[in-house]
Enzyme design. Structure first.
Site, PDB file in Angstrom:
ATOM      1  N   ASN A 207       0.803  -1.229   0.000  1.00 20.30           N
ATOM      2  CA  ASN A 207       0.000   0.000   0.000  1.00 20.30           C
ATOM      3  C   ASN A 207       0.836   1.279   0.000  1.00 20.30           C
ATOM      4  O   ASN A 207       0.412   2.298  -0.531  1.00 20.30           O
ATOM      5  CB  ASN A 207      -1.018   0.006   1.153  1.00 20.30           C
ATOM      6  CG  ASN A 207      -0.372  -0.155   2.496  1.00 20.30           C
ATOM      7  OD1 ASN A 207       0.757  -0.643   2.613  1.00 20.30           O
ATOM      8  ND2 ASN A 207      -1.077   0.249   3.536  1.00 20.30           N
ATOM      9  N   LYS A 230      12.089  -8.185   1.713  1.00 12.60           N
ATOM     10  CA  LYS A 230      11.163  -8.770   0.738  1.00 12.60           C
ATOM     11  C   LYS A 230      10.039  -7.788   0.476  1.00 12.60           C
ATOM     12  O   LYS A 230       9.326  -7.376   1.383  1.00 12.60           O
ATOM     13  CB  LYS A 230      10.560 -10.088   1.229  1.00 12.60           C
ATOM     14  CG  LYS A 230       9.774 -10.770   0.087  1.00 12.60           C
ATOM     15  CD  LYS A 230       8.825 -11.859   0.535  1.00 12.60           C
ATOM     16  CE  LYS A 230       7.422 -11.345   0.807  1.00 12.60           C
ATOM     17  NZ  LYS A 230       6.691 -10.787  -0.347  1.00 12.60           N
ATOM     18  N   GLU A 233       4.474  -8.812  -3.447  1.00 13.93           N
ATOM     19  CA  GLU A 233       4.461  -9.331  -4.813  1.00 13.93           C
ATOM     20  C   GLU A 233       3.669  -8.422  -5.754  1.00 13.93           C
ATOM     21  O   GLU A 233       3.873  -8.464  -6.972  1.00 13.93           O
ATOM     22  CB  GLU A 233       3.901 -10.769  -4.852  1.00 13.93           C
ATOM     23  CG  GLU A 233       2.446 -10.912  -4.414  1.00 13.93           C
ATOM     24  CD  GLU A 233       2.323 -11.134  -2.907  1.00 13.93           C
ATOM     25  OE1 GLU A 233       3.243 -10.716  -2.176  1.00 13.93           O
ATOM     26  OE2 GLU A 233       1.304 -11.700  -2.466  1.00 13.93           O
ATOM     27  N   GLY A 283       1.981  -5.457   7.585  1.00  7.73           N
ATOM     28  CA  GLY A 283       0.975  -6.130   6.771  1.00  7.73           C
ATOM     29  C   GLY A 283      -0.227  -6.507   7.618  1.00  7.73           C
ATOM     30  O   GLY A 283      -0.533  -5.830   8.602  1.00  7.73           O
ATOM     31  N   GLU A 306       3.809  -4.298  12.419  1.00 10.09           N
ATOM     32  CA  GLU A 306       2.924  -3.153  12.251  1.00 10.09           C
ATOM     33  C   GLU A 306       1.767  -3.669  11.424  1.00 10.09           C
ATOM     34  O   GLU A 306       1.907  -3.940  10.233  1.00 10.09           O
ATOM     35  CB  GLU A 306       3.694  -2.022  11.574  1.00 10.09           C
ATOM     36  CG  GLU A 306       3.093  -0.663  11.802  1.00 10.09           C
ATOM     37  CD  GLU A 306       2.105  -0.314  10.726  1.00 10.09           C
ATOM     38  OE1 GLU A 306       0.906  -0.621  10.927  1.00 10.09           O
ATOM     39  OE2 GLU A 306       2.526   0.223   9.693  1.00 10.09           O
ATOM     40  N   LEU A 307       0.598  -3.880  12.061  1.00  6.20           N
ATOM     41  CA  LEU A 307      -0.458  -4.693  11.456  1.00  6.20           C
ATOM     42  C   LEU A 307      -1.723  -3.880  11.168  1.00  6.20           C
ATOM     43  O   LEU A 307      -1.651  -2.691  10.928  1.00  6.20           O
ATOM     44  CB  LEU A 307      -0.750  -5.886  12.385  1.00  6.20           C
ATOM     45  CG  LEU A 307       0.498  -6.683  12.805  1.00  6.20           C
ATOM     46  CD1 LEU A 307       0.151  -7.756  13.809  1.00  6.20           C
ATOM     47  CD2 LEU A 307       1.189  -7.280  11.585  1.00  6.20           C
ATOM     48  N   CYS A 340      -3.340   1.157   6.842  1.00  9.33           N
ATOM     49  CA  CYS A 340      -3.544   0.400   8.076  1.00  9.33           C
ATOM     50  C   CYS A 340      -4.178   1.281   9.137  1.00  9.33           C
ATOM     51  O   CYS A 340      -4.887   0.805  10.004  1.00  9.33           O
ATOM     52  CB  CYS A 340      -2.232  -0.172   8.559  1.00  9.33           C
ATOM     53  SG  CYS A 340      -0.936   1.064   8.616  1.00  9.33           S
ATOM     54  N   GLN A 387      -8.393  -7.832  -3.708  1.00  8.44           N
ATOM     55  CA  GLN A 387      -8.780  -6.766  -2.797  1.00  8.44           C
ATOM     56  C   GLN A 387     -10.085  -6.122  -3.260  1.00  8.44           C
ATOM     57  O   GLN A 387     -10.982  -5.840  -2.466  1.00  8.44           O
ATOM     58  CB  GLN A 387      -7.676  -5.692  -2.745  1.00  8.44           C
ATOM     59  CG  GLN A 387      -6.472  -6.096  -1.943  1.00  8.44           C
ATOM     60  CD  GLN A 387      -6.780  -6.229  -0.465  1.00  8.44           C
ATOM     61  OE1 GLN A 387      -7.474  -5.402   0.112  1.00  8.44           O
ATOM     62  NE2 GLN A 387      -6.301  -7.302   0.149  1.00  8.44           N
ATOM     63  N   GLU A 389     -12.492  -7.400  -4.956  1.00  7.61           N
ATOM     64  CA  GLU A 389     -13.665  -8.249  -4.685  1.00  7.61           C
ATOM     65  C   GLU A 389     -13.965  -8.336  -3.208  1.00  7.61           C
ATOM     66  O   GLU A 389     -15.121  -8.378  -2.792  1.00  7.61           O
ATOM     67  CB  GLU A 389     -13.435  -9.627  -5.295  1.00  7.61           C
ATOM     68  CG  GLU A 389     -13.679  -9.554  -6.793  1.00  7.61           C
ATOM     69  CD  GLU A 389     -13.331 -10.831  -7.530  1.00  7.61           C
ATOM     70  OE1 GLU A 389     -12.776 -11.753  -6.902  1.00  7.61           O
ATOM     71  OE2 GLU A 389     -13.613 -10.873  -8.748  1.00  7.61           O
ATOM     72  N   LYS A 390     -12.915  -8.352  -2.413  1.00  6.95           N
ATOM     73  CA  LYS A 390     -13.118  -8.422  -0.967  1.00  6.95           C
ATOM     74  C   LYS A 390     -13.868  -7.171  -0.482  1.00  6.95           C
ATOM     75  O   LYS A 390     -14.788  -7.244   0.330  1.00  6.95           O
ATOM     76  CB  LYS A 390     -11.755  -8.522  -0.258  1.00  6.95           C
ATOM     77  CG  LYS A 390     -11.866  -8.707   1.236  1.00  6.95           C
ATOM     78  CD  LYS A 390     -10.537  -8.481   1.940  1.00  6.95           C
ATOM     79  CE  LYS A 390     -10.773  -7.638   3.193  1.00  6.95           C
ATOM     80  NZ  LYS A 390      -9.564  -7.059   3.728  1.00  6.95           N
ATOM     81  N   GLU A 437     -11.309  -4.955   9.174  1.00  7.82           N
ATOM     82  CA  GLU A 437     -10.523  -4.017   8.384  1.00  7.82           C
ATOM     83  C   GLU A 437     -10.884  -4.229   6.908  1.00  7.82           C
ATOM     84  O   GLU A 437     -10.626  -5.292   6.353  1.00  7.82           O
ATOM     85  CB  GLU A 437      -9.031  -4.266   8.607  1.00  7.82           C
ATOM     86  CG  GLU A 437      -8.164  -3.266   7.887  1.00  7.82           C
ATOM     87  CD  GLU A 437      -6.680  -3.446   8.174  1.00  7.82           C
ATOM     88  OE1 GLU A 437      -6.218  -4.593   8.193  1.00  7.82           O
ATOM     89  OE2 GLU A 437      -5.992  -2.426   8.364  1.00  7.82           O
TER      90      GLU A 437
END
Lengths: 539, 501
Positions: A207, A230, A233, A283, A306-307, A340, A387, A389-390, A437
């Protein structure tokens, strides 16, 4: 978020006439400032797709200062969320590549120059990197927008400059990391050495690809660590580009290694690696749990998380409604709602509730949705089909649970992953749209009676990342700031993300703090050194 | 000692043209109100380099007025620390672009070695500015733990208009040791450089303007201590004075502050720093350290290791080797890269040092080596070592500020500590030993602001230093030096129904 198993097949099927080749074709300039698609207007037409003013130069993994293919030779596609079209194929790192990168980082830490040079020399390299970022600001911003769908104006004018600023901030810390001399109960001389922790593994989300890169890489390198990072993707491109610049600035090989790839393979390998001394992750809460578990099952490496969040934005009865509406609007819709710390539960005092709904609805309808490369566009597409569709399913659940859909609720246009700015009123605490969320442009407005009521309801969440408070009453502000169990309270403002302001979560929003002086601790070991004193002059 | 040249030799470096000789007030170079000027002299040959505007009270008043305005209404304290830091970074880059010229200016104006100015002094000041540029956005107050239901915090605000009075021995370093943290803190300022060395300060003022430091923030008034310096220390509209120089003048500055507006004062004054060498030391490297400690910058350094205490077991060997080594020390034109020691700054200092040497001889100290002027022109003095000195001799008690070492013998660690502390000064000390316990014990026992163990002059941007006792108070360098340019304001408000206290 950052670790997602499935890349929807339908995305590659959705590729249209605007192929990667034509996107890269020279001779077509971006058409800035053409007609702007408002939320209520028709969808993007194909002609309107703007060609990003940048080329993809790096698609390989960056290990030990070299761009290399994945050991497996595999690649994965990365897509343009405006259209679902392919941008390019990127080397797909997995466990073996993580092993290679960690080996390089280990060697760079154990025997290399980076932790051994003076902190001032490290700071100069980081400052030079910041200068290069500034020089390449617009290309970097274009690449970021292309891969993530973030509005270009914001990326170019705010995010990349802020990234530059963050690196300068951390550069300034490098030569100011102080241990303590410590009082002892007897004749002892005690000092603490703040040593770099070693090889840091870092996993960042899609994001804010480069902002998260800065939050992670900046302090780790300023403290003298080496890094294996990392990327998500969905957004592998910008980190590769800027890391190349970092090496141009003088970063020794092996100090910063970038692995593109997926969570369950590359991410998991990093989190469970026995030679990684620290892991930092931003994430989803679900993935954060997995990271913590992998760390505990492997070498008990230190973890920063950090969620997710479901942050309350509280509008008190004395608030200036117009300002509150605007701020609450941007608190949830900014970055397509993919934050977030989005202010996704808007609590409004009953006395101003009706006016607030009316104005929020009007503001959402005015929100400008469209090609993020277009001037004036406030909202681009969601990151991908999953995302997209969610979010649409969350909206359906809101309607089914009886909340009032004030505006929006549908896909925007016919192409890409755009969603109409959506506002729900009459939202109840137990509805999914008030607890989950959503990570999309969906505002849930709830009514409250008094401070005690709103404090209790705002805190009734498993998250605790941030909160907004809108009031001019100092008593109210003081009470709320201490009562809300969240890592950041913004009073009469929102999304103020200075380099020096620490950020992080209470409860299931994570552990540890990023940015500010606090984040240095994530990347430092504290070593106490004790020796006896013979005949000291004082104790 | 080897004499190389006397200032008229073929200079490998072109002497720069002097571009800035006027006062710098409100972003402009201006003549002094009186129209007066004074000479600044090349200490290599006593010749005049340039005439410089002589600022006095009227000029200080004007500078304070604009600095006040720049602080009370201007943008400098109102921009973010980061923005100030960016301008300071630019300032540092501009210095990097002019290293050679600046090193040459300090060499002709102060007699400082050109090679080390170019390689060390000038690059170091750029680094120092960068250090404080990076600190500008890291000035934190604290949230407080109140004993009643109150919310309280501290703000660290810039103190306001600062007066800096700096000496001639390190014109560039001292300038930035004061100016860089004060700029980072958000203060505005008036700098009075020493009358012996006004030139580089004016050059820096010019670069400050190019870097984007707003007018009125940094003002330079060249002139004398008794007029311009006194006007700064006693000014009712200056909020703080930072002074580096002699203990005598430090006392005057503090007195003037007391008699005017009670402005806080920071003083970095004289020293008579001990270097204590224990039996287990490697004698050759200890000799090198001791000679560096007293001869560096011709002994014109407040932290000079001017009292060298050597333990009896190695004393004789040390004396022999120190004498031999001192004789190979190269005194000569500061522009000659082979020179290790240039001329003293001016005739007054030169005469003063020679009179101390005479006094030492009269009091019965043994002149081991040196003791005379050298070169037929200019203010050069031979590296000088006295042995057989007693604690009550003037050469042991007073700060000579020249290349004159008093070498003494001691027996026990207790004796060394006692004698090292037997001074009204307390600026620095050196310890040479491999014994950890000895090092720890002596470090805590010496009453001085900085202790160097097996090293000397290990200054660093991040390493605060300053004096105990009559060597002054307040600290320069490090984050500690920001403290003196900041006020602490506590803000308190009641809170109700807080879930925690």
């Amino acid at each position: 978020m950052a670790i997602r198993r499935v890349l929807s097949l339908s995305r590659s099927l959705a590729a249209s006439s605007a192929s990667a080749a034509s996107l890269l074709s020279p001779g077509r300039n971006p058409s800035w400032g053409r007609d702007i698609s408002r939320f209520s207007t028709a969808a993007l037409t194909e002609e309107e797709v703007i060609i990003p003013p940048v080329q993809v130069e790096h698609t390989q993994l960056l290990i030990n200062g070299q761009f290399v293919d994945a050991a497996s030779g595999r690649t994965f596609p990365t897509f343009d969320p405006r259209s679902g079209d392919l941008i390019t194929h990127v080397a797909e790192g997995d466990e073996e590549d993580i092993n290679r990168a960690v080996f390089a980082a280990r060697e760079a830490f154990d025997d290399g120059p980076w932790p051994r040079m003076t902190a001032y020399e490290r700071s100069k390299i980081i400052y030079r990197f910041a200068d290069l970022l500034e020089k390449h600001n617009d290309e970097i911003a274009a690449l970021e927008t292309w891969d993530s769908g973030k509005p270009y104006e914001h990326t170019a004018n705010v995010e990349i400059p802020k990234m530059t600023r963050l690196f300068r901030y951390f550069a300034g810390w490098a030569d100011k990391i102080h241990g303590l001399t410590v009082p002892a109960d007897g004749p002892y001389h005690v000092q603490t050495l703040h040593e770099p922790i070693g090889v840091a593994g870092q996993i960042i989300p899609w994001n804010f690809p480069l902002m998260m890169y800065a939050w992670k890489v900046g302090p780790a390198l300023a403290c003298g660590n080496t890094v294996v990072l990392k990327t998500a993707e969905h957004t592998p491109l910008s980190a590769l580009y800027v890391s190349k610049l970092f090496h141009e600035a003088g970063l020794p090989p092996g100090v910063l290694n970038i692995i593109s790839g997926f969570g369950p393979t590359a991410g998991a390998a990093l989190a469970s690696h026995m030679d990684v001394d620290k892991i930092a992750f931003t994430g989803s809460t679900g993935t954060g749990k997995i990271i913590l578990e992998l760390a505990s099952k492997s070498n008990l490496k230190a973890v920063t998380l950090e969620l997710g969040g479901k942050s309350p934005f509280i509008v008190c009865e004395d608030a200036d409604i117009d300002k509150a509406v605007e701020l609450a609007h941007s608190a949830v819709f900014f970055n397509q709602g993919q934050c977030c710390c989005a202010g996704s539960r808007t609590f409004v005092h009953e006395r101003v509730y009706d006016e607030f709904i009316e104005k929020s609805k009007a503001r959402a309808m005015r929100r400008i949705v469209g090609d993020p490369f277009k001037k004036g566009v406030e909202q681009g597409p969601q990151i991908d089909k999953a995302q997209f569709e969610k979010i649409l399913s969350c909206i359906r659940s809101g309607i089914e649970s009886g909340a009032t859909l004030e505006t929006g609720g549908e896909r925007f246009g016919t192409k890409g992953y755009f969603i109409q700015p959506t506002v729900f009123s009459d939202v109840q605490d137990d509805m999914a749209i008030a607890t989950e969320e959503i990570f999309g442009p969906v505002q849930s407005i709830l009514k409250f009676k008094d401070l005690d009521d709103v404090i209790q309801r705002a805190n009734k969440s498993r998250y605790g990342l941030a909160a907004g408070v809108f009031t001019n009453n100092i008593e109210t502000a003081n009470t709320l700031m201490r009562s809300l169990r969240v890592g950041t309270v913004w009073i009469n403002c929102y999304f103020v993300f200075d380099a020096a302001i620490p950020f992080g979560g209470y409860k299931m929003s994570g552990k540890g703090r990023e940015k500010g002086a606090y984040c240095l601790n994530n990347y430092l070991q504290v070593k106490a050194v004790v020796s006896p004193l013979k005949n000291p002059a004082w104790l | 000692m080897t004499i190389q040249s006397n200032g008229h030799s073929e200079n490998p470096i072109k002497i720069p043209k002097i571009k800035f000789t006027k006062l710098f007030i409100n972003g402009e170079f201006v003549d002094s109100i009186s129209g007066k000027t004074f000479e600044t002299i090349d200490p290599r040959n006593g010749e005049v380099i340039a005439r410089v505007a002589e600022g006095d009270k009227a000029d200080v008043d004007l500078a304070v007025k604009v600095a006040r305005e720049a602080f009370d209404q201007g943008q400098w304290p109102r921009m973010t620390g980061f923005e100030r830091g960016r301008i300071m970074m630019k300032f540092a880059d501009l210095i990097d672009e002019s290293i050679e010229e600046l090193a040459a200016i300090d060499a002709i104006d102060a007699g400082k070695l050109f090679t080390s100015g170019k390689a060390v002094d000038i690059p170091s000041v750029a680094n120092m500015i960068r250090y404080y540029a990076g600190a500008a956005d890291k000035i934190h107050g604290q949230m407080l733990k109140m004993s009643r239901p109150f919310q309280a915090y501290t703000l660290r605000e810039p103190i306001g208009v600062v007066g800096h009075i700096i000496p001639w021995n390190f014109p560039s370093t001292m300038f930035f040791m004061k100016v860089a943290p004060a700029l980072a803190a958000g203060c505005t300022m008036i700098v009075k450089p020493a009358e012996q060395t006004p030139l580089s300060a004016l050059y820096y003022a010019h670069l400050a303007k190019l870097a984007g430091i707003p007018d009125g923030v940094l003002n330079v008034v060249t002139g004398y201590g008794s007029t311009a310096g006194a006007a700064i220390s006693s000014h009712m509209d200056i909020d703080m004075v930072s002074f580096t120089g002699s203990t005598e003048v430090g006392r005057l500055v503090m007195q003037a502050a007391a008699q005017s507006n009670l402005k806080p004062v920071s003083l970095e004054l004289g020293g008579k720093s001990p270097l204590i060498i224990f039996n287990d030391a490697d004698v050759d490297s200890a000799v090198n350290l001791a000679l560096l400690g007293i001869l560096y910058n011709k002994g014109e350094i407040c932290v000079a290791g001017s009292r060298v205490y050597v333990q009896e077991g190695i004393y004789d060997e040390f004396v022999r080797k120190a004498a031999a080594k001192a004789k190979t020390w190269v005194v000569g034109d500061p522009f000659d890269p082979r020179s290790q020691q240039g001329p003293q700054v001016d005739k007054t200092q030169f005469d003063k040092i020679l009179s101390y040497i005479e006094h030492g001889k009269r009091e019965g100290a043994t002149l081991l080596t040196g003791g005379k002027p050298c070169c037929e022109k200019g203010y050069y003095i031979e590296p000088t070592i006295f042995t057989d000195v007693k604690e009550d001799m003037l050469v042991v008690k007073d700060e000579i500020f020249g290349p004159v070492m008093s070498l003494m013998k001691f027996e026990s660690v207790e004796e060394a500590i006692e004698r090292a502390n037997n001074t009204r000064y307390g600026l620095a000390a050196g310890i040479v030993t491999k014994d950890l316990n000895l090092a720890n014990r002596v470090s805590r026992s010496i009453r001085a602001g900085i202790i160097w163990i097996n090293c000397y002059f290990a200054f660093d941007n991040d390493c605060p230093y300053g004096g105990y006792k009559m060597s002054g108070f307040g600290r320069d360098n490090g984050l500690n030096s920001l403290d003196k340019y900041l006020q602490v304001k506590s803000v308190v408000t009641p809170i109700h129904n807080s879930p925690w206290l």
